[in-house]
Design an enzyme around this catalytic site. Structure first.
Site, PDB file in Angstrom:
ATOM      1  N   LYS A   1       0.694  -1.255  -0.072  1.00 55.97           N
ATOM      2  CA  LYS A   1       0.085  -0.061   0.035  1.00 55.97           C
ATOM      3  C   LYS A   1       0.836   1.225  -0.146  1.00 55.97           C
ATOM      4  CE  LYS A   1      -0.223  -0.394   4.916  1.00 55.97           C
ATOM      5  NZ  LYS A   1      -1.064  -0.740   6.240  1.00 55.97           N
TER       6      LYS A   1
ATOM      7  N   TYR B   1      12.043  31.954   5.046  1.00 55.51           N
ATOM      8  CA  TYR B   1      10.739  32.570   5.111  1.00 55.51           C
ATOM      9  C   TYR B   1      10.698  32.998   6.712  1.00 55.51           C
ATOM     10  CZ  TYR B   1       8.967  31.130   0.699  1.00 55.51           C
ATOM     11  OH  TYR B   1       8.679  30.945  -0.657  1.00 55.51           O
TER      12      TYR B   1
HETATM   13  C1  LIG Z   1      -0.300  -1.824   7.018  1.00 51.78           C
HETATM   14  C2  LIG Z   1      -0.866  -3.320   7.327  1.00 51.78           C
HETATM   15  C3  LIG Z   1       0.107  -4.300   7.372  1.00 51.78           C
HETATM   16  C4  LIG Z   1       1.602  -4.336   7.233  1.00 51.78           C
HETATM   17  O1  LIG Z   1       1.938  -3.788   8.613  1.00 51.78           O
HETATM   18  P1  LIG Z   1       3.527  -3.618   8.922  1.00 51.78           P
HETATM   19  O2  LIG Z   1       3.912  -3.337  10.182  1.00 51.78           O
HETATM   20  O3  LIG Z   1       4.225  -2.744   7.966  1.00 51.78           O
HETATM   21  O4  LIG Z   1       4.116  -5.071   8.571  1.00 51.78           O
HETATM   22  C5  LIG Z   1      -0.489  -5.700   7.729  1.00 51.78           C
HETATM   23  N1  LIG Z   1      -1.965  -5.674   8.036  1.00 51.78           N
HETATM   24  C6  LIG Z   1      -2.628  -4.563   7.829  1.00 51.78           C
HETATM   25  C7  LIG Z   1      -4.292  -4.642   8.123  1.00 51.78           C
HETATM   26  C8  LIG Z   1      -2.340  -3.164   7.787  1.00 51.78           C
HETATM   27  O5  LIG Z   1      -3.039  -2.318   7.506  1.00 51.78           O
END
Ligand SMILES: *Cc1c(COP(=O)(O)O)cnc(C)c1O
Length: 368
Positions: free
Chosen positions: A38, A264
């Site tokens: 993701k 800035y």
């Molecule tokens: C993002 C996510 C993961 C991955 O978690 P990590 O700590 O990055 O390994 C796994 N399961 C769900 C439901 C997630 O939202």
């Protein structure tokens, strides 16, 4: 890797392969491996990472939103893709693009069935999410009967997996809470699989769950941050290699006299002669304003140079008074030898946030 000539996020695919190998070495042979890609594969590049991982034969991918899954299908990715946070609005697209939804409530279950029936589906794979204590998304134990009843009334969908998510798998002070989440998931999974009367996958562990709770591996694990080289724990970090190096270069050097200001709002005023370097990376690239005014730092010729003044949209200025450097020199913001967590700690955040904030306008370069 060659020196940077502009701001670049370098991705080391060999390190990715190493990390997959290390994490798989913690699993039993028949535990399936879902790669969480993701948010552009945690800020790197979802398509390149997906193609590479597909060649390494990962069993599943997960994305958060439907459009992330669509982009992977557009690029020719054929591995099953779990969409972790879909909305009913997306269900038609999900089916058309062979994506598999997380079904986390009765509302969502019913609306997915309606769309699947409408599109004349048969046994379309879905994943049922159980809320074992994170209280974010998912069914509760007393929903089992209703889920089962709803499922029995249709042939359009079929449960491919039951899953849940741990709230504090990286925090061993919360061990008791986590063990309770694992226990709750087992109870939910046992009861529902008995009612369904067919085999489904079970999964509950993210990266820290994989490393800290072998009893929570079940038949699949969901690995995100570990792929990218972080384990939320220094003992394990040693065995992983950060795949991303964020580099930039010095565009210009200025020498400020006493009393002169920089940037800035004139947020920095020189109390001694100060040499500053201007770098082409700013808050629009992920270096948030909270890193400004002496909090965050970069590495110029292996020496720490702190950000001075306010972070601009497309630039930061760093103090190089005591550093031997010139315009055009390479600057490292983070990488395998320049730990991202020492930078994120300065503003009380975590690698996840900075990695995923690296903007899409920054060039990506891949090394095999
Ligand atoms: C993002 C996510 C993961 C991955 O978690 P990590 O700590 O990055 O390994 C796994 N399961 C769900 C439901 C997630 O939202």
């Amino acid at each position: 890797m060659p020196k940077a000539h502009e701001t670049t996020l370098e991705i080391d695919l060999k390190a990715l392969k190493h990390n997959v190998g290390y994490i798989k070495s913690k699993l039993s042979k028949d535990t399936k491996f879902l790669a969480v890609i993701k948010a552009f594969a945690y800020g790197s590049d979802a398509l390149e990472i997906a193609k590479y991982l597909e060649n390494l034969n990962v069993d599943y991918f997960a994305v958060a939103y439907t459009n992330e899954g669509v982009a992977l299908r557009d690029a020719g990715i054929e591995t099953p893709i779990l969409v972790l946070h879909p909305q009913p609005e997306n269900f038609k697209t999900i089916i058309e693009r062979c994506l598999e939804p997380n079904i986390y409530s009765q509302r969502v279950l019913k609306s997915f069935i309606a769309v699947a029936e409408n599109l004349k589906q048969n046994n379309y794979p879905i994943h049922i999410k159980y809320n074992s204590g994170l209280n974010r998304l998912g069914f509760n134990v007393n929903d089992i009967e209703a889920i089962n009843k709803t499922l029995k009334q249709t042939a359009a969908i079929k449960v491919k997996s039951l899953f849940s998510h741990l709230a504090a798998s990286e925090d061993l002070n919360e061990r008791e809470f986590t063990l309770n989440q694992i226990h709750n998931f087992k109870t939910f999974a046992n009861t529902l699989t008995k009612a369904l009367n067919y085999k489904v996958l079970l999964h509950q562990s993210n990266t820290s769950g994989i490393l800290n709770y072998p009893e929570a591996h079940f038949s699949m694990v969901r690995c995100g941050i570990g792929l990218y080289g972080f384990a939320n724990d220094n003992a394990y970090n040693k065995n992983l290699i950060p795949i991303a190096t964020l580099k930039t270069i010095i565009s210009q050097i200025h020498t400020l006299n006493v009393g002169e200001s920089l940037g800035y709002n004139r947020a920095f005023k020189a109390s001694k002669i100060t040499k500053t370097a201007t770098l082409p990376i700013g808050h629009a690239d992920g270096i948030g304003r909270q890193y400004g005014n002496g909090k965050g730092f970069v590495y110029v010729n292996e020496q720490k140079a702190y950000i001075v003044g306010n972070v601009c949209m497309d630039m930061i200025m760093v103090d190089v008074t005591d550093i031997d450097c010139k315009e055009g020199d390479e600057v490292i913001i983070f990488g395998p030898k320049h730990k991202i967590n020492s930078l994120t700690k300065t503003v009380d955040t975590i690698p996840y946030e900075l990695l995923t904030a690296v903007s899409q306008r920054i060039k990506r370069a891949f090394y095999r």
